[in-house]
Scaffold this active site. Structure first.
Site, short mmCIF file in Angstrom:
data_model
loop_
_atom_site.label_atom_id
_atom_site.label_comp_id
_atom_site.label_asym_id
_atom_site.label_seq_id
_atom_site.Cartn_x
_atom_site.Cartn_y
_atom_site.Cartn_z
N ARG A 138 -4.91 -4.52 6.42
CA ARG A 138 -5.43 -5.81 6.90
C ARG A 138 -6.86 -6.09 6.44
O ARG A 138 -7.42 -7.13 6.75
CB ARG A 138 -5.33 -5.88 8.43
N GLU B 174 10.66 -4.71 4.10
CA GLU B 174 10.67 -6.12 3.71
C GLU B 174 10.32 -6.28 2.23
O GLU B 174 11.00 -6.98 1.47
CB GLU B 174 9.65 -6.92 4.54
N LYS C 136 0.85 -1.19 0.00
CA LYS C 136 0.00 0.00 0.00
C LYS C 136 0.89 1.25 0.00
O LYS C 136 0.69 2.17 -0.76
CB LYS C 136 -0.90 -0.05 1.23
N GLU D 245 -3.96 -6.14 15.39
CA GLU D 245 -3.46 -4.85 14.91
C GLU D 245 -4.59 -3.81 15.02
O GLU D 245 -4.33 -2.63 15.23
CB GLU D 245 -2.97 -4.96 13.45
N LYS E 251 10.08 -0.37 13.77
CA LYS E 251 10.59 -0.10 12.42
C LYS E 251 11.66 0.98 12.47
O LYS E 251 12.71 0.86 11.84
CB LYS E 251 9.46 0.40 11.51
#
Ligand code: F6P
Length: 549
Positions: free
Chosen positions: A270, A215, A209, A355, A514
């Site tokens: 999600r 990653e 997105k 989440e 992160k």
């Protein structure tokens, strides 16, 4: 435009539920079933080909009506309207939450900033259809003129879990294309996938997105390098497509405009498998099946949108979960699908539920004083029966469990299916009834044990029972029923977020790790290590082979 900000614990219903819990917590389900012979049917809901039996829960009719009052008093009605209308309910990111628009009917109208977004959704759907059909039929070929045989989805989190869960769940409906998923930044993951592949016949779908996820970009770069060992730069256009909201970054990566499948910031990662994020699903099972998946979700949306709370499947499931989480103090919920096809469903819902509702600030920015998101976990039955069920049956923790089963097996092997389903029904019955000391005693007496042996063995063989379960029995695992099942849990998540007075659609909690990883990467790659606590410092030194433990 108001999204309610009501502290649930301040509502009259919460207070009544607290008292009601004290009054009913010792009730045993076995006795409740004996006292009310119709309990099984009176605490059941039938919707399309879904039967939800929630009678094996530690509730009475009063519990349910109080939970219904709670839903009303926290403003669920108003919130539900705002959710479907596209109000900016993802307040901390200033966004609407409209995954439901992705499966809307073609003639529906949902306006966001003056634009009917359903039209954009259908334009992208058309692109997914044409693209997937061209790849499946072999009309669109790789750079050496060969048809594609393999598809690799490169993404993580919502850009991986939904597609992988659905392609696994719909394996029965799969075509000849082999689908692979690369998610982890662990280089061994991508290498294991690549070793099976031929660049001439492999299509890569980069899904991100944001198109900034470490990653995904690392994996995409590694794969591109691997591809370019055989192919030329111009061939990238034939083999790489991207799904993202970030056009600028995609262009930099070298993906041609016509190979970009747009998505929108009003779709949370999600909840995005319904968008072009589901491209690998459409490629794997064909566009028609992908459409059926959306149709099933749309039907569940209508049910959730239009049905009174106490006849509404997602609402009932959310309320029951709140009952255990906030009044019984249950910390986790298990989810046990009795089909191997759904083996990734618990992992998928871990992101969906945890989440979304793993938050400790309320919608007013104050720390909540009540419990929020539950921990969800699970594995398919019957395998899980031979693994962790011991703890659910006889452990000290209360673990409300959803059992999901299907009336029909896909290959029609009734010998196996009947055994599978016998276990499915037996488990919820055993969890509910348990086994009393009397029953154990009788059983042991028949085994001709000595008095002493009997007495010493007896306590270990007792099952308290009274363990709550929901049984969801669905006709058959099809793209449509799967779509409805996923949407059912999506709406459960929404209802719980409303009740807990939290924002379910942001995920700030994933940012800190992160950020730190970026700095630590510099420490790893540089000769010097920066400032850290003594634990992290020693670990980094040990990793870089400088420390002595
Ligand atoms: O780190 C969490 C997260 O932001 C998820 O919410 C999301 O699904 C995932 O990362 C992947 O994000 P993206 O699709 O932007 O690469």
């Amino acid at each position: 435009m108001a999204f309610p900000k009501i502290n649930p614990t301040s509502t009259p219903a919460w207070k009544e539920l607290t008292q009601h819990y004290q009054e009913t917590k010792e009730n045993h389900l076995r006795e409740q079933f004996n006292a009310d012979l119709d309990r099984g049917t009176s605490f059941s809901l039938l919707w399309n080909d879904f039967l939800l039996d929630y009678s094996k829960n530690r509730i009475t009719k009063k519990t349910l009506s109080l939970l219904g009052e709670l839903a009303e008093q926290v403003g669920l009605e108003e919130a539900r309207v705002g959710y479907f209308k596209g109000e900016l309910i993802n307040k901390t990111e200033g966004r609407a939450v409209l995954h439901t628009a992705l499966r809307a009917k073609k003639d529906d109208e949902i306006f966001l900033e003056g634009k009917n977004i359903v039209e954009e959704v259908y334009a992208v759907r058309k692109k997914i259809k044409h693209f997937s059909e061209a790849i499946i039929s072999g009309d669109r070929k790789g750079y050496t003129g060969k048809a594609f045989t393999d598809v690799v989805n490169i993404g993580i989190g919502g850009s991986d879990l939904g597609p992988v869960m659905v392609t696994e769940a719909l394996k029965f409906y799969k075509n000849h294309l082999r689908t692979h998923f690369v998610s982890n930044v662990d280089g061994d993951h991508v290498n294991e996938v690549l070793k099976e592949l031929d660049p001439e016949t492999t299509l890569f779908v980069i899904v991100s997105k944001s198109f900034t996820t470490q990653e995904t970009l690392s994996n995409a770069m590694t794969i591109k390098k691997w591809f370019l060992k055989k192919a030329l730069k111009k061939d990238v256009a034939d083999h790489f497509v991207a799904v993202s909201t970030n056009e600028e970054k995609i262009e930099k990566f070298g993906i041609a405009q016509e190979n970009v499948f747009p998505m929108w910031d009003w779709v949370g990662g999600r909840f995005s498998l319904w968008s072009a994020v589901g491209l690998s699903i459409a490629l794997s099972v064909g566009y028609e099946n992908f459409e059926d998946l959306l149709l099933g979700a749309n039907e569940m949306d209508s049910h959730f949108k239009e049905t009174p709370f106490l006849e509404n499947m997602p609402v009932i499931m959310a309320l029951l979960s709140v009952w255990y989480n906030n009044f019984y103090g249950a910390e986790t919920e298990a989810l046990i699908p009795y089909t191997q096809y759904l083996h990734r469903f618990p992992a998928y819902l871990q992101q969906g539920m945890m989440e979304s509702n793993g938050k400790s600030m309320d919608r007013g920015g104050n720390r909540v004083q009540h419990q929020t998101g539950t921990i969800v976990w699970g594995e398919p039955g019957t395998n899980s029966q031979h693994a962790f069920f011991q703890l659910i049956h006889q452990g000290t923790k209360l673990i409300p469990t959803d059992f999901i089963g299907f009336k029909k097996s896909l290959y029609g092997n009734m010998d196996h299916h009947n055994k599978l389903m016998a276990n499915f029904f037996a488990q919820t019955e055993a969890l509910m009834n348990g086994k009393t000391a009397e029953e154990v005693k009788k059983e042991l007496e028949n085994q001709q044990l000595s008095e002493e042996e009997l007495r010493s063995l007896l306590p270990f063989k007792i099952f308290e029972g009274n363990k709550p379960t929901n049984t969801l029995l669905i006709e058959k695992l099809t793209p449509k029923s799967l779509g409805a099942l996923i949407a059912l849990y999506e709406h459960k998540i929404f209802v719980q977020g409303v009740i807990w007075n939290i924002f379910s659609y942001d995920q700030w909690g994933v940012e800190l790790g992160k950020q730190l990883a970026k700095n630590i990467l510099l420490d790893i790659e540089d000769s010097n290590i920066g400032d850290h606590d003594s634990s992290t410092l020693s670990l980094l030194q040990f990793f870089k082979k400088q420390a002595k433990f």
